[in-house]
Design a protein around this motif. Structure first.
Motif, PDB file in Angstrom:
ATOM      1  N   LEU A 142       0.751  -1.220  -0.033  1.00  0.00           N
ATOM      2  CA  LEU A 142       0.196  -0.257   0.272  1.00  0.00           C
ATOM      3  C   LEU A 142       0.700   1.203   0.439  1.00  0.00           C
ATOM      4  O   LEU A 142       0.650   2.443  -0.058  1.00  0.00           O
ATOM      5  CB  LEU A 142      -0.700  -0.041   1.218  1.00  0.00           C
ATOM      6  N   LEU A 143       1.873   1.108   0.954  1.00  0.00           N
ATOM      7  CA  LEU A 143       2.887   2.293   0.839  1.00  0.00           C
ATOM      8  C   LEU A 143       3.674   2.527  -0.466  1.00  0.00           C
ATOM      9  O   LEU A 143       4.111   3.873  -1.020  1.00  0.00           O
ATOM     10  CB  LEU A 143       3.811   2.091   2.241  1.00  0.00           C
ATOM     11  N   LEU A 144       4.498   1.272  -0.995  1.00  0.00           N
ATOM     12  CA  LEU A 144       4.677   0.763  -1.963  1.00  0.00           C
ATOM     13  C   LEU A 144       4.059   1.833  -3.116  1.00  0.00           C
ATOM     14  O   LEU A 144       4.609   3.021  -4.119  1.00  0.00           O
ATOM     15  CB  LEU A 144       5.842  -0.110  -2.254  1.00  0.00           C
ATOM     16  N   ALA A 145       2.987   1.891  -3.713  1.00  0.00           N
ATOM     17  CA  ALA A 145       1.725   2.584  -4.380  1.00  0.00           C
ATOM     18  C   ALA A 145       1.711   3.648  -4.658  1.00  0.00           C
ATOM     19  O   ALA A 145       1.785   4.635  -4.915  1.00  0.00           O
ATOM     20  CB  ALA A 145       0.569   1.780  -4.393  1.00  0.00           C
ATOM     21  N   ALA A 146       1.556   4.156  -3.034  1.00  0.00           N
ATOM     22  CA  ALA A 146       1.409   5.731  -3.321  1.00  0.00           C
ATOM     23  C   ALA A 146       3.152   6.367  -3.183  1.00  0.00           C
ATOM     24  O   ALA A 146       2.239   7.279  -3.325  1.00  0.00           O
ATOM     25  CB  ALA A 146       0.940   6.025  -1.426  1.00  0.00           C
ATOM     26  N   ASP A 147       3.441   5.508  -2.892  1.00  0.00           N
ATOM     27  CA  ASP A 147       5.017   6.402  -3.521  1.00  0.00           C
ATOM     28  C   ASP A 147       5.352   7.054  -4.746  1.00  0.00           C
ATOM     29  O   ASP A 147       5.908   7.363  -5.703  1.00  0.00           O
ATOM     30  CB  ASP A 147       6.094   5.618  -2.429  1.00  0.00           C
ATOM     31  N   LEU A 148       5.063   5.243  -5.138  1.00  0.00           N
ATOM     32  CA  LEU A 148       5.261   5.542  -6.382  1.00  0.00           C
ATOM     33  C   LEU A 148       4.318   6.343  -7.531  1.00  0.00           C
ATOM     34  O   LEU A 148       4.268   7.061  -8.040  1.00  0.00           O
ATOM     35  CB  LEU A 148       5.329   3.741  -7.259  1.00  0.00           C
ATOM     36  N   TRP A 149       3.157   6.608  -7.377  1.00  0.00           N
ATOM     37  CA  TRP A 149       1.844   7.410  -7.624  1.00  0.00           C
ATOM     38  C   TRP A 149       3.010   9.185  -7.412  1.00  0.00           C
ATOM     39  O   TRP A 149       2.625  10.121  -8.387  1.00  0.00           O
ATOM     40  CB  TRP A 149       1.193   7.206  -6.645  1.00  0.00           C
ATOM     41  N   ARG A 150       3.326   9.202  -6.329  1.00  0.00           N
ATOM     42  CA  ARG A 150       4.277  10.643  -5.451  1.00  0.00           C
ATOM     43  C   ARG A 150       5.365  10.651  -6.741  1.00  0.00           C
ATOM     44  O   ARG A 150       5.445  11.892  -7.556  1.00  0.00           O
ATOM     45  CB  ARG A 150       4.427  10.992  -4.165  1.00  0.00           C
ATOM     46  N   CYS A 151       5.382   9.966  -7.577  1.00  0.00           N
ATOM     47  CA  CYS A 151       7.177   9.902  -8.001  1.00  0.00           C
ATOM     48  C   CYS A 151       6.356  10.373  -9.175  1.00  0.00           C
ATOM     49  O   CYS A 151       7.057  11.068 -10.310  1.00  0.00           O
ATOM     50  CB  CYS A 151       7.944   9.007  -7.997  1.00  0.00           C
ATOM     51  N   LEU A 152       5.340   9.655  -9.690  1.00  0.00           N
ATOM     52  CA  LEU A 152       4.532   9.968 -11.082  1.00  0.00           C
ATOM     53  C   LEU A 152       3.988  11.048 -11.641  1.00  0.00           C
ATOM     54  O   LEU A 152       3.762  12.203 -12.480  1.00  0.00           O
ATOM     55  CB  LEU A 152       3.640   8.821 -11.212  1.00  0.00           C
ATOM     56  N   GLY A 153       4.107  12.206 -10.287  1.00  0.00           N
ATOM     57  CA  GLY A 153       3.375  13.085  -9.914  1.00  0.00           C
ATOM     58  C   GLY A 153       1.861  13.267 -10.224  1.00  0.00           C
ATOM     59  O   GLY A 153       1.235  14.431 -10.961  1.00  0.00           O
ATOM     60  N   ARG A 154       1.174  12.400 -10.148  1.00  0.00           N
ATOM     61  CA  ARG A 154      -0.058  11.960 -10.761  1.00  0.00           C
ATOM     62  C   ARG A 154      -1.088  11.933  -8.859  1.00  0.00           C
ATOM     63  O   ARG A 154      -0.475  11.192  -8.167  1.00  0.00           O
ATOM     64  CB  ARG A 154      -0.384  10.662 -11.434  1.00  0.00           C
ATOM     65  N   SER A 155      -2.240  13.126  -9.226  1.00  0.00           N
ATOM     66  CA  SER A 155      -2.925  12.759  -8.349  1.00  0.00           C
ATOM     67  C   SER A 155      -3.874  11.753  -7.739  1.00  0.00           C
ATOM     68  O   SER A 155      -4.479  11.275  -8.882  1.00  0.00           O
ATOM     69  CB  SER A 155      -4.118  14.678  -7.984  1.00  0.00           C
ATOM     70  N   VAL A 156      -3.949  11.045  -6.475  1.00  0.00           N
ATOM     71  CA  VAL A 156      -4.926  10.124  -6.377  1.00  0.00           C
ATOM     72  C   VAL A 156      -5.213   9.674  -5.518  1.00  0.00           C
ATOM     73  O   VAL A 156      -5.450   9.071  -5.031  1.00  0.00           O
ATOM     74  CB  VAL A 156      -4.029   9.097  -7.285  1.00  0.00           C
ATOM     75  N   PRO A 157      -6.502  11.272  -5.778  1.00  0.00           N
ATOM     76  CA  PRO A 157      -7.041  11.128  -4.066  1.00  0.00           C
ATOM     77  C   PRO A 157      -8.210   9.705  -4.206  1.00  0.00           C
ATOM     78  O   PRO A 157      -8.275   9.543  -2.583  1.00  0.00           O
ATOM     79  CB  PRO A 157      -8.321  11.913  -5.005  1.00  0.00           C
ATOM     80  N   ARG A 158      -8.824   9.185  -5.284  1.00  0.00           N
ATOM     81  CA  ARG A 158      -9.367   7.965  -4.659  1.00  0.00           C
ATOM     82  C   ARG A 158      -8.744   6.655  -3.758  1.00  0.00           C
ATOM     83  O   ARG A 158      -9.197   6.292  -2.768  1.00  0.00           O
ATOM     84  CB  ARG A 158      -9.837   7.409  -5.704  1.00  0.00           C
ATOM     85  N   TYR A 159      -7.488   6.643  -4.775  1.00  0.00           N
ATOM     86  CA  TYR A 159      -6.722   5.602  -4.032  1.00  0.00           C
ATOM     87  C   TYR A 159      -5.785   5.565  -2.232  1.00  0.00           C
ATOM     88  O   TYR A 159      -5.927   5.108  -1.938  1.00  0.00           O
ATOM     89  CB  TYR A 159      -5.426   5.480  -5.048  1.00  0.00           C
ATOM     90  N   LEU A 160      -6.373   7.499  -2.000  1.00  0.00           N
ATOM     91  CA  LEU A 160      -5.905   7.640  -0.826  1.00  0.00           C
ATOM     92  C   LEU A 160      -6.312   8.274  -0.149  1.00  0.00           C
ATOM     93  O   LEU A 160      -6.407   6.678   0.925  1.00  0.00           O
ATOM     94  CB  LEU A 160      -4.622   8.793  -0.936  1.00  0.00           C
ATOM     95  N   GLU A 161      -7.589   7.790  -0.592  1.00  0.00           N
ATOM     96  CA  GLU A 161      -9.232   7.375   0.834  1.00  0.00           C
ATOM     97  C   GLU A 161      -9.062   5.565   0.597  1.00  0.00           C
ATOM     98  O   GLU A 161      -9.379   5.446   2.174  1.00  0.00           O
ATOM     99  CB  GLU A 161     -10.246   7.479  -0.359  1.00  0.00           C
ATOM    100  N   LYS A 162      -8.814   5.428   0.034  1.00  0.00           N
ATOM    101  CA  LYS A 162      -8.230   3.646  -0.207  1.00  0.00           C
ATOM    102  C   LYS A 162      -7.601   3.012   1.292  1.00  0.00           C
ATOM    103  O   LYS A 162      -7.153   2.343   2.061  1.00  0.00           O
ATOM    104  CB  LYS A 162      -8.548   2.593  -1.273  1.00  0.00           C
ATOM    105  N   LEU A 163      -6.590   3.623   0.955  1.00  0.00           N
ATOM    106  CA  LEU A 163      -5.594   3.578   1.636  1.00  0.00           C
ATOM    107  C   LEU A 163      -5.775   3.293   3.239  1.00  0.00           C
ATOM    108  O   LEU A 163      -5.365   3.058   4.035  1.00  0.00           O
ATOM    109  CB  LEU A 163      -4.259   4.367   1.410  1.00  0.00           C
ATOM    110  N   PHE A 164      -6.179   5.145   3.401  1.00  0.00           N
ATOM    111  CA  PHE A 164      -6.636   5.660   4.616  1.00  0.00           C
ATOM    112  C   PHE A 164      -7.483   4.904   5.128  1.00  0.00           C
ATOM    113  O   PHE A 164      -7.122   4.108   6.760  1.00  0.00           O
ATOM    114  CB  PHE A 164      -6.501   6.965   4.796  1.00  0.00           C
ATOM    115  N   TYR A 165      -8.262   4.336   4.440  1.00  0.00           N
ATOM    116  CA  TYR A 165      -9.421   3.104   5.246  1.00  0.00           C
ATOM    117  C   TYR A 165      -9.144   1.684   5.491  1.00  0.00           C
ATOM    118  O   TYR A 165      -8.839   1.380   6.800  1.00  0.00           O
ATOM    119  CB  TYR A 165      -9.988   2.944   4.459  1.00  0.00           C
ATOM    120  N   SER A 166      -7.854   1.168   4.261  1.00  0.00           N
ATOM    121  CA  SER A 166      -6.786   0.299   4.639  1.00  0.00           C
ATOM    122  C   SER A 166      -5.786  -0.422   5.613  1.00  0.00           C
ATOM    123  O   SER A 166      -6.212  -0.977   6.110  1.00  0.00           O
ATOM    124  CB  SER A 166      -6.462  -0.310   2.825  1.00  0.00           C
ATOM    125  N   ILE A 167      -5.080   1.875   5.873  1.00  0.00           N
ATOM    126  CA  ILE A 167      -4.455   1.244   6.879  1.00  0.00           C
ATOM    127  C   ILE A 167      -4.342   0.928   8.129  1.00  0.00           C
ATOM    128  O   ILE A 167      -4.249   0.404   8.807  1.00  0.00           O
ATOM    129  CB  ILE A 167      -3.613   2.758   6.717  1.00  0.00           C
TER     130      ILE A 167
END
Length: 821
Positions: free
Chosen positions: A286-311
């Motif tokens: 979960l954390l690696l995917a979020a970091d990769l999206w950050r490196c891509l420079g892409r805004s992924v609010p939906r995934y972050l919501e899922k991450l915060f819920y799953s964490i």
């Protein structure tokens, strides 16, 4: 004959076959030559599409930032690193509408001023909210090239990920990018794609992309422009649901290495797939995917919501590195759900002593960027820990701690005193925006330390060419708010003003920066006429007033009123009368609902009315509406007798003039009648003791009572009664008739009830806007009578007689104070 025809036919077939073969070979060679030429050209020149994209990014504003961010943050603009430059872009997140934001826990109000120039609210501990407002952060940072060339920038916002080997499992380290293939090998891989086509398995697609991701950065543009690569991307979409979690992460990592544009349509499909799998992924995935999206420079609010819920199901597995990386993701996403705040605070307190210096700096930055409001105890413990390792922290980390303190209004004196030692040593190596954040934090905390200010001021002329208008404006505001005078560093204000003039083109998009800078200059008595002409011009006023995100009319009103008072010969443009009246009404309506209702103000008004003889001898209003605060105005005649004030547009407690009022006001001039009982109450004795003739009594003096510590209850002290005070109370109502003929017929007093938010931290030095008001009141002929918080607040729980005695000394002592001055 038949044989002859057959021979001719065979020769024709041979000739046609040779012709077809020749054209086929020539076509293949021409295609190969064209491909080779395109590859060679792409290696040396960027594609037309990339040039157009780069120009468009320079013209377009940045993505919206967090709506409540105190300050838009972009570390790569002033702390450059090889890693950041390799990415070629900064990561921004759009706010999510269904994730609530959290206000700062210690943003104390300043109840004596209209608190915000761009946001009419008293919930902030600032006078003019400037860049700290909600709307200001939505605007984003100005896309200017100045910050990208700062030679003093030495910092890496991801440096904490190299503190422990555990970060390798949940982050993408750009510096560890393996380069194992060249362009020829990449071409062979793409050729295999065309051969296999639809026969590729999901593992083949992932393997091809991972190998292509091992190209050097300067060769990736060639691959991205190849039609066979687009075919491979299409196959990855077809295999998307068949990828394992590890393969899906490897493909996303390959996109990062290949520099896939963050606006590419395929990334939206991958985000949807990551959202679907979030509940099935492990903590590190979960954390690696979020970091990769950050490196891509892409805004992924939906995934972050899922991450915060799953964490939440992994809290028992979170150690120090996982916690820091989670906070990093939260900060980069500029959001944190309310349900996560308390668990994160508990984890932070549990692992605090195990965090290293750079990890602490990353935590502070993340809390600042996400506006996460931890408890005061937690933030204080965090800064305690950073103070213990301050020597090991980078300049970047120190700036991050200052940002958190600015957001939290945390008066951590040991840290601030440590900055008095660290900043002078580090300033020559710091970038211009790092220096700006240091003085901005000091200004927000009202903390004046001349060692810090002088160190920054002396270094700024060397790096000002890299400043944006935003940086210059905030530095002007910060230095001037803290009362840093031009004489202390003669080159500071002229240099900043010069750069402000050179950035005039930026004011078309960001008019607030010009107003911020000019108000700061006005605080220290600097008035650049060319910039004032621009700020008060009709075109600029229309642009500023038409802003949908910022309320700038109050700033314009303050600047216009200051020009009218301090530049009497001004012939330039001014605000319209209609706009002045509109803003005045708005400010007064707010003052009546907020400032005028403060208990200390109401008590001062009531006691003055009793002292002077009635409510029409005290007028509570804004003497200068453009300065956004109220005063209690009192008039005294040449004999120091109170005079009634006529009613005005902002006065509501004055009676209408009439015969009955005219007959009655003289009887009320007598004020408070002093009796033996009153004096006995004041002196706390039944009878004034008589001292023996042979014993000399030492005469006590009236002194200001200051609490020993900042947090000591101010009601535990009082004002001592002295012989001077008793004499002032009992002296004859008739004053000396020897008056200077040059004096006016009456004296106008402006009684101010001040509080600690109007002074520098633990000092009696007024902050910028209040010093400006004091100066302008004197210019207008008023005598300022201050009821400072260290004197008036302790009296609020004292007897009425003590309050009247104190006010009597304050109001009727102007002759002595003039002589003393």
């Amino acid at each position: 004959m038949f044989l002859l025809l057959e021979e001719y036919f065979l020769k024709y077939l041979v000739l046609m076959s040779a012709t077809v073969l020749f054209f086929s070979v020539a076509k293949r060679r021409l295609y190969a030559h064209t491909q080779r030429f395109a590859i060679i050209r792409a290696q040396h020149l960027p594609s037309k599409g990339e040039n157009e994209e780069q120009k468009r990014e320079e013209k377009e504003p940045q993505s919206p930032e967090d709506p409540t961010s105190i300050l838009v943050y972009n570390p790569s603009a002033y702390y450059q690193t090889n890693n950041v430059r390799a990415l070629g872009r900064s990561y921004t997140e759009e706010p999510s509408s269904n994730l609530p934001m959290n206000p700062a826990f210690r943003q104390q109000s300043n109840p004596y001023s209209i608190s915000s120039s761009r946001r009419l609210s008293s919930a902030k501990n600032t006078l003019l909210n400037l860049a700290f407002s909600k709307a200001g952060s939505i605007r984003g940072a100005a896309p200017t090239p100045y910050g990208t060339k700062d030679p003093g920038a030495k910092g890496d916002p991801r440096a904490f990920q190299r503190c422990r080997p555990e970060y390798l499992n949940m982050t993408h380290d750009v510096s560890q990018h393996s380069l194992t293939i060249d362009l020829n090998e990449a071409s062979l891989l793409l050729h295999k794609v065309t051969v296999l086509k639809g026969n590729m398995e999901p593992s083949d697609v992932a393997n091809f992309l991972c190998k292509l991701g091992q190209l050097p950065n300067e060769r990736t543009a060639v691959v991205r422009g190849d039609t066979r690569f687009n075919m491979l991307l299409r196959y990855s979409v077809e295999s998307l649901q068949d990828f394992t979690h590890a393969q899906l992460l490897d493909v996303l990592r390959a996109f990062v290495n290949l520099g896939l544009p963050n606006s590419h349509s395929i990334l939206g499909l991958f985000e949807t797939e990551f959202c679907r799998r979030a509940s099935e992924m492990e903590l590190h995935q979960l954390l690696l995917a979020a970091d990769l999206w950050r490196c891509l420079g892409r805004s992924v609010p939906r995934y972050l919501e899922k991450l915060f819920y799953s964490i939440t199901q992994y809290f028992n597995q979170i150690g120090p590195p996982e916690l820091v990386q989670l906070l990093y993701v939260v900060g980069e996403g500029r959001r944190c759900p309310d349900t996560l705040i308390q668990p994160i605070e508990s984890l932070l307190m549990r692992h605090l002593n195990q965090l290293m210096a750079e990890e602490l700096g990353a935590v502070c930055l993340s809390l600042f960027k996400s506006q996460m409001s931890l408890s005061e105890r937690a933030v204080r413990r965090l800064v305690d820990r950073t103070h213990a390792v301050v020597k090991d922290m980078s300049d970047f980390g120190i700036v991050n701690v200052m940002k958190l303190m600015r957001f939290s209004y945390l008066d951590h004196l040991p840290w601030l005193e440590a900055m008095g030692l660290e900043v002078p040593q580090r300033a020559p190596k710091m970038g211009v925006q790092g220096l700006m954040h240091v003085v901005l934090a000091c200004s927000a905390l009202h903390y004046r330390n001349d060692r810090i200010l002088l160190a920054v001021a002396e270094q700024l002329p060397n790096v000002l060419e890299h400043c944006r208008s935003k940086d210059v404006a905030k530095m002007l505001w910060s230095f001037a708010t803290l009362g840093f005078l031009p004489s202390q560093c003669p080159n500071l204000y002229p240099s900043l003003t010069k750069i402000l003039c050179e950035r005039e083109a930026e004011f078309q998009r960001f008019p607030e920066h010009l107003l911020t800078g000019l108000l700061g200059l006005a605080f220290v008595g600097q008035f650049p006429h060319d910039l004032l002409n621009l700020a008060l011009s009709t075109e600029f006023i229309n642009k500023a007033c038409n802003s949908q995100e910022l309320e700038l009319r109050k700033d314009l009103f303050t600047l216009d009123g200051t020009v009218g008072l301090e530049l009497p010969g001004w012939t330039g443009p001014r605000l319209s009368h209609a706009m002045k009246e509109e803003v005045t009404k708005q400010l007064w309506d707010f003052a009546q609902a907020d400032i005028c209702q403060k208990p200390e103000v109401l008590e001062a008004e009531s006691m003055l009315q009793k002292l002077l003889g009635g409510e029409w001898f005290v007028r509570k209003h804004m003497i200068f509406p453009h300065l956004r605060s109220i005063d209690l105005e009192v008039h005294l005649d040449h004999s120091e007798e109170p005079l009634p004030l006529s009613s005005g547009p902002c006065q509501q407690n004055l009676p209408q003039k009439g015969a009955a009022w005219s007959r009655d006001w003289e009887q009320r001039l007598s004020g408070v009648t002093l009796t033996d009982d009153l004096l006995a109450q004041l002196t706390n004795t039944q009878k004034t003791p008589v001292c023996p003739p042979n014993k000399q009594v030492q005469k006590p003096s009236l002194h200001r009572v200051v609490p020993v510590q900042e947090r000591e209850s101010i009601f535990s002290v009082g004002v001592d009664l002295t012989d001077d005070l008793v004499m002032a109370l009992t002296k004859s109502g008739k004053r000396s008739s020897h008056l200077d003929d040059s004096k006016p017929s009456f004296v106008r007093l402006a009684v101010q009830v001040t509080n600690r938010n109007q002074y520098c931290y633990r000092s009696q030095q007024l902050l910028g806007l209040h010093a400006l008001k004091r100066r302008q009141l004197v210019l207008a002929g008023y005598r300022v009578v201050e009821l400072p918080h260290w004197e008036w607040f302790p009296l609020l729980r004292r007897s009425q007689a003590e309050k009247l005695a104190y006010l009597h000394c304050k109001i009727f002592s102007y002759s002595d104070s003039k002589n003393t001055d």
